[in-house]
Design an enzyme around this catalytic site. Structure first.
Site, PDB file in Angstrom:
ATOM      1  N   GLU A 105       0.825  -1.209   0.000  1.00 16.25           N
ATOM      2  CA  GLU A 105       0.000   0.000   0.000  1.00 16.25           C
ATOM      3  C   GLU A 105       0.860   1.261   0.000  1.00 16.25           C
ATOM      4  OE1 GLU A 105      -3.071   0.280  -0.621  1.00 16.25           O
ATOM      5  OE2 GLU A 105      -3.590  -1.835  -0.550  1.00 16.25           O
ATOM      6  N   TYR A 151      -7.129   5.857   4.183  1.00 14.14           N
ATOM      7  CA  TYR A 151      -7.189   4.850   3.110  1.00 14.14           C
ATOM      8  C   TYR A 151      -6.278   3.664   3.415  1.00 14.14           C
ATOM      9  CZ  TYR A 151      -5.999   2.176  -0.904  1.00 14.14           C
ATOM     10  OH  TYR A 151      -5.745   1.099  -1.713  1.00 14.14           O
ATOM     11  N   ASP A 197     -10.649   4.297  -2.960  1.00 11.25           N
ATOM     12  CA  ASP A 197      -9.603   4.974  -3.723  1.00 11.25           C
ATOM     13  C   ASP A 197     -10.242   5.561  -4.976  1.00 11.25           C
ATOM     14  OD1 ASP A 197     -10.008   2.845  -5.449  1.00 11.25           O
ATOM     15  OD2 ASP A 197      -7.882   2.312  -5.612  1.00 11.25           O
ATOM     16  N   CYS A 201     -13.854  -0.653 -15.441  1.00 13.26           N
ATOM     17  CA  CYS A 201     -14.530   0.647 -15.405  1.00 13.26           C
ATOM     18  C   CYS A 201     -13.486   1.759 -15.343  1.00 13.26           C
ATOM     19  CB  CYS A 201     -15.457   0.694 -14.192  1.00 13.26           C
ATOM     20  SG  CYS A 201     -16.607   2.083 -14.192  1.00 13.26           S
ATOM     21  N   CYS A 236     -17.611  -1.586 -20.828  1.00 11.78           N
ATOM     22  CA  CYS A 236     -18.944  -1.901 -20.306  1.00 11.78           C
ATOM     23  C   CYS A 236     -19.433  -3.269 -20.766  1.00 11.78           C
ATOM     24  CB  CYS A 236     -19.940  -0.827 -20.721  1.00 11.78           C
ATOM     25  SG  CYS A 236     -19.586   0.803 -19.995  1.00 11.78           S
ATOM     26  N   CYS A 296     -18.382  -5.826 -18.223  1.00  5.76           N
ATOM     27  CA  CYS A 296     -18.521  -5.446 -16.815  1.00  5.76           C
ATOM     28  C   CYS A 296     -19.528  -6.359 -16.109  1.00  5.76           C
ATOM     29  CB  CYS A 296     -18.979  -3.997 -16.705  1.00  5.76           C
ATOM     30  SG  CYS A 296     -19.206  -3.456 -14.991  1.00  5.76           S
ATOM     31  N   CYS A 318     -25.925  -1.023 -13.561  1.00  5.15           N
ATOM     32  CA  CYS A 318     -25.205   0.256 -13.653  1.00  5.15           C
ATOM     33  C   CYS A 318     -26.136   1.403 -14.046  1.00  5.15           C
ATOM     34  CB  CYS A 318     -24.058   0.127 -14.653  1.00  5.15           C
ATOM     35  SG  CYS A 318     -23.108   1.654 -14.836  1.00  5.15           S
TER      36      CYS A 318
END
Length: 294
Positions: free
Chosen positions: A40, A123, A141, A196, A203, A206, A212
């Site tokens: 991270e 975060y 995020d 995305c 799409c 997805c 969506c």
């Protein structure tokens, strides 16, 4: 989003992620919370492809916080290489020392305890709790915010951060149990990173396309405020990097002339060298030479 839609979306992500996720080393079952924490720190503003080899080397060299804490700051900065934003390396080194001395060499699992560590914000604390310990903890995020903005709110992008509202949005999507919630948290992040995406969303593949709101609305363009794109060439960041390259590549302290040769603009070079000294990324010896911090 209605509760039934949130449950449906979470179920779709939960089903999709295990088969679709990229095989990244910090996601593997044998990765410790320390390995997740290191990843991270490294992944902040740095692409995965650049992080992966450095992360692998670091965990082989410093498999526990105490191992890194025992290394010098110069060793850590050399090992950081060209990941950028090298203050992250010093903060991680400082964090390793605190974990080793105050937490029995074990990364805390509690968000509040994690946030108390040097260099760890909301975060990172939540990411370690979710991905290192499998806790139910909303992780937000840029990628996750974009997925939620589109799928839940029908907007093309997320716009400026709204910390409390963003966390509430993601929390509403998470299943109640720890394990499923942690998988969905990782899945939302992966969805934003590889499907995305900001400029060319895919799409057609997805997993949540039927849920969506953005797709249902005809994929309207985002017209709100955008974060300015930050350049790199000619910036102080580039100059600092050049100066650090000289120090990292030397076996010992270097003369001022070696640093002068790294950048032509003397005023900018001097300003950047001063900032490295102030940030603790470099030090000047009594004889006037410069080196990485001891």
């Amino acid at each position: 989003m209605a509760r039934s839609s949130a449950v449906s979306m979470a179920a779709l992500v939960l089903d999709w992620y295990p088969a679709a996720a990229r095989d990244l080393p910090w996601r593997r079952a044998d990765t410790t919370p320390w390995g997740v924490l290191v990843s991270e720190f490294m992944l902040q503003q740095t692409p995965v492809a650049r992080v992966e080899p450095v992360w692998t080397e670091w965990l082989a060299r410093w498999p526990a916080p105490s191992a890194m804490a025992a290394a010098s700051r110069a060793e850590v900065l050399r090992a950081w290489g060209k990941l950028g934003y090298p203050r992250r390396a010093l903060r991680l080194h400082e964090t390793a020392g605190v974990i080793a001395s105050e937490h029995g060499d074990v990364v805390p699992s509690d968000v509040e305890a994690l946030e108390a560590l040097p260099g760890i914000g909301s975060y990172t604390a939540r990411a370690v709790a979710a991905f290192g310990y499998g806790r139910r903890c909303p992780v937000v995020d840029t990628n996750v915010r974009r997925v939620v903005a589109r799928a839940v709110h029908g907007r093309g992008d997320a716009g400026p951060a709204r910390t409390a509202a963003d966390l509430a949005d993601v929390d509403a999507l998470l299943p109640p149990d720890d394990h499923s919630a942690a998988v969905v948290s990782a899945g939302l992040m992966e969805l934003g990173a590889v499907v995305c995406t900001a400029r060319a969303p895919r799409c057609g593949i997805c997993p949540v396309r039927e849920e969506c709101a953005w797709r249902a609305a005809g994929r309207p363009e985002y017209t709100g405020p955008r974060r300015p794109v930050q350049g790199f060439a000619g910036t102080d960041r580039q100059v600092r990097g050049r100066l650090l390259d000289v120090l990292r590549g030397a076996d010992g302290p270097v003369e001022r002339a070696a640093l002068d040769a790294a950048w032509d603009d003397a005023a900018q070079r001097d300003r950047c060298l001063d900032s490295l000294l102030v940030d603790g990324l470099a030090e000047q010896h009594d004889d006037g030479r410069f080196a990485l911090p001891a």
